[in-house]
Design a protein around this motif. Structure first.
Motif, short mmCIF file in Angstrom:
data_model
loop_
_atom_site.label_atom_id
_atom_site.label_comp_id
_atom_site.label_asym_id
_atom_site.label_seq_id
_atom_site.Cartn_x
_atom_site.Cartn_y
_atom_site.Cartn_z
N MET A 1 -3.79 9.75 16.37
CA MET A 1 -2.43 10.01 15.90
C MET A 1 -1.99 9.08 14.77
O MET A 1 -0.99 9.33 14.10
N PHE A 2 -2.71 8.00 14.55
CA PHE A 2 -2.36 7.09 13.46
C PHE A 2 -2.79 7.70 12.13
O PHE A 2 -3.83 8.32 12.02
N GLU A 3 -1.95 7.48 11.11
CA GLU A 3 -2.18 8.04 9.78
C GLU A 3 -2.51 6.92 8.78
O GLU A 3 -2.19 5.76 9.00
N GLU A 4 -3.15 7.32 7.68
CA GLU A 4 -3.42 6.37 6.62
C GLU A 4 -2.10 5.82 6.07
O GLU A 4 -1.14 6.56 5.89
N ALA A 5 -2.08 4.52 5.81
CA ALA A 5 -0.90 3.88 5.23
C ALA A 5 -1.15 3.59 3.75
O ALA A 5 -2.31 3.50 3.32
N VAL A 6 -0.08 3.46 2.99
CA VAL A 6 -0.22 3.15 1.57
C VAL A 6 0.65 1.95 1.22
O VAL A 6 1.60 1.62 1.91
N ARG A 7 0.28 1.31 0.13
CA ARG A 7 1.09 0.24 -0.43
C ARG A 7 1.32 0.57 -1.90
O ARG A 7 0.50 1.23 -2.55
N GLY A 8 2.45 0.14 -2.42
CA GLY A 8 2.78 0.49 -3.79
C GLY A 8 3.18 -0.72 -4.61
O GLY A 8 3.68 -1.70 -4.08
N ARG A 9 2.95 -0.62 -5.89
CA ARG A 9 3.40 -1.64 -6.83
C ARG A 9 3.75 -0.94 -8.14
O ARG A 9 3.16 0.08 -8.49
N PRO A 10 4.75 -1.46 -8.87
CA PRO A 10 5.12 -0.81 -10.12
C PRO A 10 3.95 -0.79 -11.10
O PRO A 10 3.12 -1.72 -11.11
N ILE A 11 3.88 0.26 -11.91
CA ILE A 11 2.79 0.33 -12.88
C ILE A 11 2.94 -0.78 -13.92
O ILE A 11 1.95 -1.20 -14.54
N GLU A 12 4.17 -1.29 -14.07
CA GLU A 12 4.43 -2.47 -14.87
C GLU A 12 5.72 -3.09 -14.33
O GLU A 12 6.51 -2.41 -13.68
N PRO A 13 5.93 -4.40 -14.52
CA PRO A 13 7.11 -5.05 -13.95
C PRO A 13 8.41 -4.32 -14.29
O PRO A 13 8.66 -3.98 -15.44
N PRO B 1 9.89 -6.82 -2.82
CA PRO B 1 9.64 -7.85 -3.85
C PRO B 1 10.45 -7.69 -5.14
O PRO B 1 9.95 -7.96 -6.23
N TYR B 2 11.70 -7.30 -5.00
CA TYR B 2 12.49 -7.07 -6.22
C TYR B 2 12.82 -8.36 -6.96
O TYR B 2 13.15 -8.34 -8.15
N LYS B 3 12.70 -9.51 -6.27
CA LYS B 3 12.98 -10.80 -6.92
C LYS B 3 11.71 -11.48 -7.44
O LYS B 3 11.78 -12.55 -8.02
N THR B 4 10.55 -10.87 -7.24
CA THR B 4 9.29 -11.46 -7.69
C THR B 4 8.96 -10.96 -9.09
O THR B 4 9.70 -10.18 -9.70
N VAL B 5 7.81 -11.39 -9.60
CA VAL B 5 7.40 -11.00 -10.94
C VAL B 5 7.21 -9.49 -11.06
O VAL B 5 7.30 -8.93 -12.15
N MET B 6 6.98 -8.81 -9.94
CA MET B 6 6.82 -7.35 -9.99
C MET B 6 8.12 -6.64 -10.29
O MET B 6 8.11 -5.52 -10.80
N ALA B 7 9.25 -7.26 -9.93
CA ALA B 7 10.58 -6.68 -10.20
C ALA B 7 10.67 -5.24 -9.74
O ALA B 7 11.19 -4.38 -10.45
N SER B 8 10.18 -4.98 -8.54
CA SER B 8 10.26 -3.62 -7.98
C SER B 8 11.72 -3.24 -7.75
O SER B 8 12.57 -4.11 -7.55
N PRO B 9 12.03 -1.96 -7.75
CA PRO B 9 13.40 -1.54 -7.41
C PRO B 9 13.78 -2.06 -6.02
O PRO B 9 12.96 -2.02 -5.10
#
Length: 349
Positions: free
Chosen positions: A151-163, A249-257
């Protein structure tokens, strides 16, 4: 019980009961392997009968449906290449941290204040939740049965294509997950009764901290995500782990939304004892100043490290947008289960 026809494609699989070479699949769900009829009957009586149905896979719900109010979060992370360049101590567990709070008695306000004081001072609080042994056992049985049933599904992680970009690049993770959305729990209620209770309790715990978090940290928590049951299997993915990252991680270098997450709660559902040096799977947290978010994992790792053993009935609360943390590699033969929930503020567009 169902019959077990031989299946050549699974001759190299392991028996779900004894671990020997499998000779057949369950003919109903075709997702669990056995060495012989004796092990299959034993597994059936142990609980597979509650999960094994030909229609079981057809009844799975997607992670998010139109009936679910929340959008399920993804989590940004460092890359494996960057993690490999970090000091080796980042992957070495220390001695497990002691509990900051033990939830006994009726001192709920005192407990809440102690938790928030720890969050304000160092960004994380380790709690002994105080669940009884029967409930903890029920949680583990349900988690194991859901895993065995696929019943467990594949998980994903995301990061902006650029900061700063809202466009994300997604990749796979070492763990697999089940989101306890309303639609999923309604469809599979008889398979997750204890887990549903735990998910509600995590919600109550977060709500109980809300007024203090607003007063002390300025968090105006307005909603929460569905619970996420995750499993890291050292057999399925050798050395399964999650590298250093910040949940929001919106406060990190990645500046994600900014997705609004401010508080993370994680409750561990594992067989005790758990030796972080032999079994791996520890939660490793960088004890940075919670008021100053390091721009990168390389900066965060210069701080002292806190090791948390993922033992049954351990509850960890930490700041979602501040604290770098990692799941250290899980040893072969071990499965590491945890139920997580995130509490969010409303964020201006």
């Amino acid at each position: 019980a169902t019959s077990i026809p031989r299946c050549r494609a699974h001759m190299d699989a392991s028996c779900a009961v004894c671990g020997r070479g499998a000779q057949a699949l369950c003919s109903a769900c075709r997702e669990v392997a056995y060495c012989d009829g004796g092990c299959q009957r034993s597994h059936w009586r142990a609980g597979h009968k509650f999960l094994c149905r030909r229609t079981f896979r057809e009844e799975r719900r997607p992670l998010c449906t139109s009936g679910d109010a929340e959008v399920l979060p993804t989590t940004s992370t460092t890359s494996r290449d960057l993690a490999a360049e970090l000091p080796s101590r980042s992957l070495t567990p220390g001695e497990p941290a002691a509990f900051d709070v033990v939830l006994v008695g009726q001192r709920s306000l005192q407990h809440a204040r102690r938790v928030v004081d720890q969050l304000k001072e160092r960004g994380i609080c380790v709690v002994k939740a105080g669940a009884d042994k029967a409930f903890r056992r029920a949680l583990l049985i349900e988690a194991e049965l859901l895993w065995t049933a696929g019943m467990f599904e594949e998980a994903v992680r995301g990061r902006p294509i650029e900061p700063g970009s809202k466009e994300m690049r997604y990749s796979g993770r070492d763990d697999k997950v089940v989101w306890l959305t309303k639609s999923w729990t309604e469809g599979q209620e008889r398979y997750c009764k204890a887990l549903k209770v735990l998910d509600n309790q995590l919600g109550d715990f977060g709500v109980g901290l809300r007024s203090l978090l607003e007063a002390e940290l300025g968090f105006n928590l307005s909603r929460r995500t569905p619970g996420m049951l995750a499993c890291y299997s050292g057999d399925e993915v050798p050395g399964a782990r999650y590298d250093l990252h910040v949940d929001n991680p919106y406060k990190t270098v990645m500046a994600s939304p900014d997705d609004g997450r401010r508080l993370t709660l994680v409750y561990y559902i594992n067989e005790n004892p758990w030796d972080v040096h032999k079994d791996g799977g520890a939660l490793q947290v960088c004890l940075t100043d919670p008021n100053h978010v390091p721009a990168t994992a390389a900066e965060a790792i210069q701080s002292p490290l806190l090791t948390v053993a993922p033992e049954s009935d351990t509850l960890v609360a930490f700041l979602s947008s501040s604290m770098y943390h990692a799941v250290l590699p899980v040893a072969a033969g071990r499965r590491r289960f945890a139920l997580s929930a995130w509490f969010q503020c409303d964020v201006s567009a």
